[in-house]
Design an enzyme around this catalytic site. Structure first.
Site, PDB file in Angstrom:
ATOM      1  N   PHE A 126       0.853  -1.188   0.000  1.00 33.09           N
ATOM      2  CA  PHE A 126       0.000   0.000   0.000  1.00 33.09           C
ATOM      3  C   PHE A 126       0.897   1.250   0.000  1.00 33.09           C
ATOM      4  O   PHE A 126       1.869   1.315   0.753  1.00 33.09           O
ATOM      5  CB  PHE A 126      -0.917  -0.008   1.227  1.00 33.09           C
ATOM      6  CG  PHE A 126      -1.956   1.062   1.170  1.00 33.09           C
ATOM      7  CD1 PHE A 126      -3.082   0.906   0.364  1.00 33.09           C
ATOM      8  CD2 PHE A 126      -1.807   2.246   1.879  1.00 33.09           C
ATOM      9  CE1 PHE A 126      -4.038   1.907   0.279  1.00 33.09           C
ATOM     10  CE2 PHE A 126      -2.762   3.246   1.794  1.00 33.09           C
ATOM     11  CZ  PHE A 126      -3.878   3.072   0.995  1.00 33.09           C
ATOM     12  N   ASP A 197       1.372  -4.828   8.483  1.00 31.50           N
ATOM     13  CA  ASP A 197       0.215  -3.942   8.354  1.00 31.50           C
ATOM     14  C   ASP A 197      -1.012  -4.844   8.284  1.00 31.50           C
ATOM     15  O   ASP A 197      -1.165  -5.639   7.344  1.00 31.50           O
ATOM     16  CB  ASP A 197       0.369  -3.101   7.071  1.00 31.50           C
ATOM     17  CG  ASP A 197      -0.751  -2.083   6.910  1.00 31.50           C
ATOM     18  OD1 ASP A 197      -1.832  -2.301   7.471  1.00 31.50           O
ATOM     19  OD2 ASP A 197      -0.541  -1.070   6.206  1.00 31.50           O
ATOM     20  N   TYR A 222     -11.083   1.641  10.654  1.00 23.88           N
ATOM     21  CA  TYR A 222     -12.307   1.965   9.892  1.00 23.88           C
ATOM     22  C   TYR A 222     -12.725   0.933   8.864  1.00 23.88           C
ATOM     23  O   TYR A 222     -13.708   1.121   8.167  1.00 23.88           O
ATOM     24  CB  TYR A 222     -12.167   3.338   9.211  1.00 23.88           C
ATOM     25  CG  TYR A 222     -10.866   3.564   8.471  1.00 23.88           C
ATOM     26  CD1 TYR A 222     -10.650   2.998   7.234  1.00 23.88           C
ATOM     27  CD2 TYR A 222      -9.859   4.354   9.027  1.00 23.88           C
ATOM     28  CE1 TYR A 222      -9.459   3.204   6.554  1.00 23.88           C
ATOM     29  CE2 TYR A 222      -8.658   4.559   8.362  1.00 23.88           C
ATOM     30  CZ  TYR A 222      -8.468   3.982   7.127  1.00 23.88           C
ATOM     31  OH  TYR A 222      -7.293   4.177   6.457  1.00 23.88           O
ATOM     32  N   LYS A 223     -11.995  -0.166   8.765  1.00 22.55           N
ATOM     33  CA  LYS A 223     -12.367  -1.182   7.767  1.00 22.55           C
ATOM     34  C   LYS A 223     -13.241  -2.247   8.445  1.00 22.55           C
ATOM     35  O   LYS A 223     -14.396  -1.987   8.740  1.00 22.55           O
ATOM     36  CB  LYS A 223     -11.110  -1.761   7.124  1.00 22.55           C
ATOM     37  CG  LYS A 223     -10.298  -0.711   6.361  1.00 22.55           C
ATOM     38  CD  LYS A 223      -9.030  -1.325   5.796  1.00 22.55           C
ATOM     39  CE  LYS A 223      -8.105  -0.290   5.197  1.00 22.55           C
ATOM     40  NZ  LYS A 223      -8.589   0.293   3.953  1.00 22.55           N
ATOM     41  N   ARG A 369     -12.603  -4.056  -6.962  1.00 23.54           N
ATOM     42  CA  ARG A 369     -12.455  -4.752  -5.676  1.00 23.54           C
ATOM     43  C   ARG A 369     -13.817  -4.980  -5.044  1.00 23.54           C
ATOM     44  O   ARG A 369     -14.639  -4.066  -4.988  1.00 23.54           O
ATOM     45  CB  ARG A 369     -11.688  -3.863  -4.698  1.00 23.54           C
ATOM     46  CG  ARG A 369     -10.238  -3.946  -4.736  1.00 23.54           C
ATOM     47  CD  ARG A 369      -9.567  -3.380  -3.499  1.00 23.54           C
ATOM     48  NE  ARG A 369     -10.203  -2.232  -2.854  1.00 23.54           N
ATOM     49  CZ  ARG A 369      -9.717  -1.642  -1.767  1.00 23.54           C
ATOM     50  NH1 ARG A 369      -8.620  -2.083  -1.198  1.00 23.54           N
ATOM     51  NH2 ARG A 369     -10.330  -0.605  -1.226  1.00 23.54           N
TER      52      ARG A 369
HETATM   53  C1  LIG Z   1      -2.819  -1.588   3.802  1.00 31.63           C
HETATM   54  C2  LIG Z   1      -3.190  -0.208   4.213  1.00 31.63           C
HETATM   55  N1  LIG Z   1      -2.374   0.485   5.045  1.00 31.63           N
HETATM   56  C3  LIG Z   1      -2.680   1.741   5.443  1.00 31.63           C
HETATM   57  C4  LIG Z   1      -3.834   2.362   4.990  1.00 31.63           C
HETATM   58  C5  LIG Z   1      -4.191   3.771   5.358  1.00 31.63           C
HETATM   59  O1  LIG Z   1      -3.643   4.242   6.487  1.00 31.63           O
HETATM   60  P1  LIG Z   1      -4.174   5.573   7.205  1.00 31.63           P
HETATM   61  O2  LIG Z   1      -4.998   5.089   8.381  1.00 31.63           O
HETATM   62  O3  LIG Z   1      -2.961   6.261   7.655  1.00 31.63           O
HETATM   63  O4  LIG Z   1      -4.983   6.348   6.236  1.00 31.63           O
HETATM   64  C6  LIG Z   1      -4.697   1.672   4.146  1.00 31.63           C
HETATM   65  C7  LIG Z   1      -5.926   2.338   3.668  1.00 31.63           C
HETATM   66  O5  LIG Z   1      -6.705   1.854   2.932  1.00 31.63           O
HETATM   67  C8  LIG Z   1      -4.364   0.374   3.739  1.00 31.63           C
HETATM   68  O6  LIG Z   1      -5.155  -0.295   2.905  1.00 31.63           O
END
Ligand SMILES: Cc1ncc(COP(=O)(O)O)c(C=O)c1O
Length: 410
Positions: A126, A197, A222-223, A369
């Site tokens: 990402f 992550d 938030y997911k 997706r």
């Molecule tokens: C794998 C991954 N890492 C990090 C993030 C985003 O991080 P942040 O909370 O800093 O916006 C996302 C957002 O979709 C993501 O898919």
């Protein structure tokens, strides 16, 4: 389609997680397959946030930090998330965004691994993960390197120069899943730490950080945790590393005695040093509602349903629209909770779907997706989404100028 609507209805009738759906607000006429980007709103959240706003902030004002335990929320919600990802309660904290937490932990890991100048990652990781590593290296003023390699070369790229291997367990585009334990073991054998992550893992599948001997992790609220837009993120630091790891964001709430107001920074005990500034209480209250719901579900059942939803979707789509290329691994066990398809007109197709109430999303350059959040997605939703997609493709309904207009967020 080989699978009928009645088949899907039968699967819903036998679904042990079916009752979770009514605990979410889901608008009529919408099939939501984007919970991997922004989870749906739990019914409890609006009540709880109103209570915190009106009853706590409104009535008890600043006394609420003690009276209503606001100061403990990062730890309290963190301990709950710890339960979902196989960590101990004192190994996980809710704080900041995923990006900021990546920065803190990467910086700590580089400092700990002196003499090893490389952050190793996947070229398709990402973007924020890669950008944060690039920014940190620039800040450190030379001597460090971000090495990115294709996915199938990651393990062989582990050498004695790698300080930290930074990977996203479930790839955001393809949904491809890394074996947390096996990769961690390989990295450790090469003397590297691993920073996972878990943005697309937490709440979507069983994760066992301590079972894998994991070092460091971050993830989104938030997911699949349904914490709301911009919900605070989490970070995990294995207990044995906590006292050794320094955070570069030495804010006052990570101090050993924040309310002593000393002029010199002293890191707080254990995981608490990774707090930085004042936590966002309203957002934390919302996140806690989502996490509480996730805690009530059996993650083994969640995983089972997630795979079944993905397989149902693929069976229906591939039978009706063979022109889509699968952008996810063929073996469902190698996927997270999403299925991705590839098509040169992917963007327009997703817009046509959204116009018909099926919300998935698009990731450049060509990926459609579809995320399956098992707590509120029914088999019949997936069946209908596939039928609508088939109809859009058969009629070329996606081929309209309005479906080519790109807005800021895709
Ligand atoms: C794998 C991954 N890492 C990090 C993030 C985003 O991080 P942040 O909370 O800093 O916006 C996302 C957002 O979709 C993501 O898919």
């Amino acid at each position: 389609m080989s699978v009928t609507r009645q088949d899907a209805e039968r699967l819903d009738a036998a679904d042990p997680l079916a009752s979770f759906r009514e605990r979410f607000v889901l608008p009529a006429g919408v099939i939501y397959l984007d919970g991997n980007s922004l989870g749906a709103l739990p019914r409890e959240t609006a009540r709880r946030v109103a209570e915190v706003v009106n009853g706590e902030w409104g009535q008890d004002l600043i006394k609420s930090w003690n009276l209503h335990g606001w100061i403990d929320l990062p730890r309290r919600v963190g301990a709950k998330i710890a339960h979902l990802v196989g960590a101990e309660p004192d190994e996980l904290l809710v704080a900041d965004s995923t990006s900021v937490n990546l920065f803190k932990l990467l910086a700590g890991a580089l400092r700990l691994q002196k003499g090893r100048p490389v952050i190793l990652s996947e070229a398709n990781n990402f973007p924020t993960d890669l950008y944060i590593a690039q920014g940190l290296i620039e800040l450190l003023g030379g001597g460090y390197e971000l090495r990115t390699v294709p996915r199938d070369q990651v393990l062989e790229a582990l050498d004695g120069r790698v300080a930290v291997l930074m990977l996203t367990q479930v790839d955001y585009r393809s949904g491809a899943l890394w074996d947390l334990a096996a990769v961690t073991e390989r990295a450790h054998a090469a003397g590297a730490l691993v920073l996972w992550d878990l943005a697309h893992s937490a709440g979507a599948l069983p994760v066992d950080l301590n079972g894998a001997g994991a070092d460091l992790a971050v993830g989104c609220g938030y997911k699949y945790l349904n914490g709301g837009p911009g919900a605070p993120a989490f970070l995990f630091v294995a207990r044995h590393l906590q006292e050794k790891l320094h955070t570069p964001l030495s804010g006052w709430l990570g101090h050993a005695a924040p309310f002593a107001f000393e002029s010199e920074y002293r890191p707080g005990a254990g995981i608490y040093r990774f707090l930085c500034g004042t936590p966002p209480i309203l957002s934390l209250a919302a996140l806690e509602c989502g996490v509480d719901l996730a805690l009530q579900a059996d993650l083994t059942q969640v995983r089972k349903k997630s795979l079944a939803l993905g397989e149902l979707f693929l069976d229906c789509v591939q039978a009706a629209v063979p022109e889509f290329a699968l952008a996810s691994p063929v073996d469902p066990q190698q996927r997270g909770s999403q299925v991705s398809l590839r098509h040169p007109e992917g963007f327009a197709i997703v817009q046509a779907l959204i116009a018909r109430g099926v919300i998935g999303d698009f990731r450049a350059p060509h990926v459609l997706r579809f995320g399956f959040a098992p707590l509120y997605t029914r088999y019949v939703d997936v069946w209908e989404a596939a039928a609508i997609l088939a109809e859009i493709m058969a009629t070329r309904a996606w081929n309209q100028p309005e479906y080519r207009v790109r807005r800021t967020v895709t």
